[in-house]
Design a protein around this motif. Structure first.
Motif, mmCIF file in Angstrom:
data_model
loop_
_atom_site.group_PDB
_atom_site.id
_atom_site.type_symbol
_atom_site.label_atom_id
_atom_site.label_comp_id
_atom_site.label_asym_id
_atom_site.label_seq_id
_atom_site.Cartn_x
_atom_site.Cartn_y
_atom_site.Cartn_z
ATOM 1 N N GLU A 1 -9.636 2.246 1.951
ATOM 2 C CA GLU A 1 -9.653 1.190 0.937
ATOM 3 C C GLU A 1 -10.190 1.726 -0.387
ATOM 4 O O GLU A 1 -9.646 1.436 -1.458
ATOM 5 C CB GLU A 1 -10.525 0.027 1.418
ATOM 6 N N ARG B 1 -5.299 1.336 1.196
ATOM 7 C CA ARG B 1 -5.205 0.017 1.809
ATOM 8 C C ARG B 1 -5.846 -0.994 0.865
ATOM 9 O O ARG B 1 -6.719 -0.635 0.064
ATOM 10 C CB ARG B 1 -5.948 -0.033 3.163
ATOM 11 N N GLY C 1 -1.252 2.052 5.981
ATOM 12 C CA GLY C 1 -1.190 0.658 5.567
ATOM 13 C C GLY C 1 -0.541 -0.263 6.575
ATOM 14 O O GLY C 1 -0.618 -1.485 6.430
ATOM 15 N N VAL D 1 0.837 -1.183 0.000
ATOM 16 C CA VAL D 1 0.000 0.000 0.000
ATOM 17 C C VAL D 1 0.877 1.239 0.000
ATOM 18 O O VAL D 1 2.013 1.215 0.451
ATOM 19 C CB VAL D 1 -0.920 0.025 1.247
#
Length: 376
Positions: free
Chosen positions: A173, A178, A137, A91
């Motif tokens: 996300e 992430r 991350g 990430v």
């Protein structure tokens, strides 16, 4: 996300903004450079692996040339090592506080203004002191569990902060900071707390009514507010912000309650209260000082005096809402009906009143003993 032909000169000239900026390269699909609000730049590679979005940091743009980054991206794509999501470099290296700031800027439209203020408060006081300075991350489920455990002395703050933290990770996300499905807040259980609900009994309701009668001459609007709270089960904000067009056909049509627009069916005593109020402006409870409605602070001061005179200093104004529900349940209304009366979207919210139903069932069982021939 703009797609451009990256050059070393263009990468060097990119300026930071208040939010994170991504610039994709039109030469290598999924390759690009990310510019953080702090001014830091990093090369990244984005691809779909087994149906999931995967972001991989290529390196710091201040320490790596574009040519070198492109070469590394090409090698990763060729070797398919991008699929190694377990790698710490899977990430982009962005700090937690940068993501939190971006989430509050981009996601705030999903929150009411009052909710946004509360969420900012918990983020600033409960979340950032623990996670600030860490890469988004690198934060694991164990880190979140340790944070949540550290708040055991303030369970209310912990339970209010956890959903805010979860939103930050969920949006991380979506923004590509992430891997998908990596929210470390998933499954965190809230603290068990003793119910704060307080229900007025019949004697307390009579005492409250007597005090309101005494207050009605000097503070008629505030006395009417309290009576309406008890007779409708509405929240303070829902009553204080009523406008006259919201009251028609014997109902209240709330345009913006906590759970969205809803209709409140009024009893005849509630209608009599509203029908007896003067119409001085657009607000039902118009402030005498200015063009706004009465404030929560004014109501809270009035309530402190009322409850003291009624001899129930432990009762909150919000407990009038719980009392409304308890009386409805005692008179045979179902949990589903009470949920509709209170404007609950989630039936689980209304289930906290089931202990009252249990008490009613116990009383009913005891009442049947003489009839059924139990031991006397």
């Amino acid at each position: 996300m703009p797609t451009i032909r990256l050059s070393q000169r263009r990468v060097d000239s990119l300026k930071p903004d208040k939010k994170t900026l991504d610039f994709r390269d039109c030469v290598i699909r999924g390759f690009g450079v990310r510019v953080l609000p702090s001014g830091r730049k990093c090369y990244f590679l984005h691809s779909q692996v087994d149906g999931k979005r995967v972001w991989r940091s290529i390196g710091d743009a201040h320490a790596m040339t574009l040519e070198c980054a492109r070469g590394k991206a090409t090698s990763l794509l060729a070797s398919r090592s991008l699929a190694d999501e377990a790698s710490p470099a899977a990430v982009a290296p962005i700090l937690f506080e940068d993501v939190a700031d971006e989430v509050f800027r981009r996601y705030k439209r999903h929150w009411k203004a009052s909710t946004l203020r509360v969420n900012r408060y918990y983020c600033r006081n409960q979340i950032l002191p623990w996670f600030k300075g860490r890469a988004i991350g690198d934060i694991t489920r164990r880190d979140v569990q340790r944070w949540f455990s550290s708040l055991h002395a303030t369970p209310v703050a912990a339970d209010r902060s956890a959903p805010v933290l979860s939103v930050i990770f969920r949006q991380a996300e979506i923004y590509g900071y992430r891997p998908e499905g990596s929210n470390p807040c998933t499954g965190i259980k809230r603290y068990r707390r003793r119910n704060r609900e307080r229900f007025l009994d019949h004697d307390e309701i009579r005492r409250l009514s007597r005090v309101l009668d005494e207050k009605r001459e000097k503070r008629p609007l505030l006395a009417a507010v309290v009576r309406l709270l008890l007779l409708t089960g509405c929240r303070k904000s829902e009553v204080l912000t009523l406008k006259w067009p919201d009251y028609r056909e014997g109902k209240l049509y709330l345009r913006d309650s906590k759970t969205g627009p809803r209709t409140v069916w009024l009893s005849s005593p509630a209608r009599r209260i509203l029908d007896g109020l003067p119409r001085r402006g657009p607000w039902v409870f118009q402030s005498l000082r200015g063009e706004r409605h009465l404030t929560k602070e004014t109501l809270d001061r009035f309530w402190r005096d009322v409850r003291a005179e009624a001899g129930m200093v432990d009762v909150r104004c919000h407990d009038l809402r719980h009392t409304y529900a308890s009386v409805a349940l005692a008179h045979g209304e179902t949990i589903l009906t009470i949920g509709r009366l209170l404007g609950h979207n989630d039936p689980a919210t209304t289930l906290k009143y089931t202990h009252l139903a249990d008490a009613s069932v116990h009383e009913a069982a005891e009442a049947l003993v003489p009839i059924l021939g139990g031991e006397g």
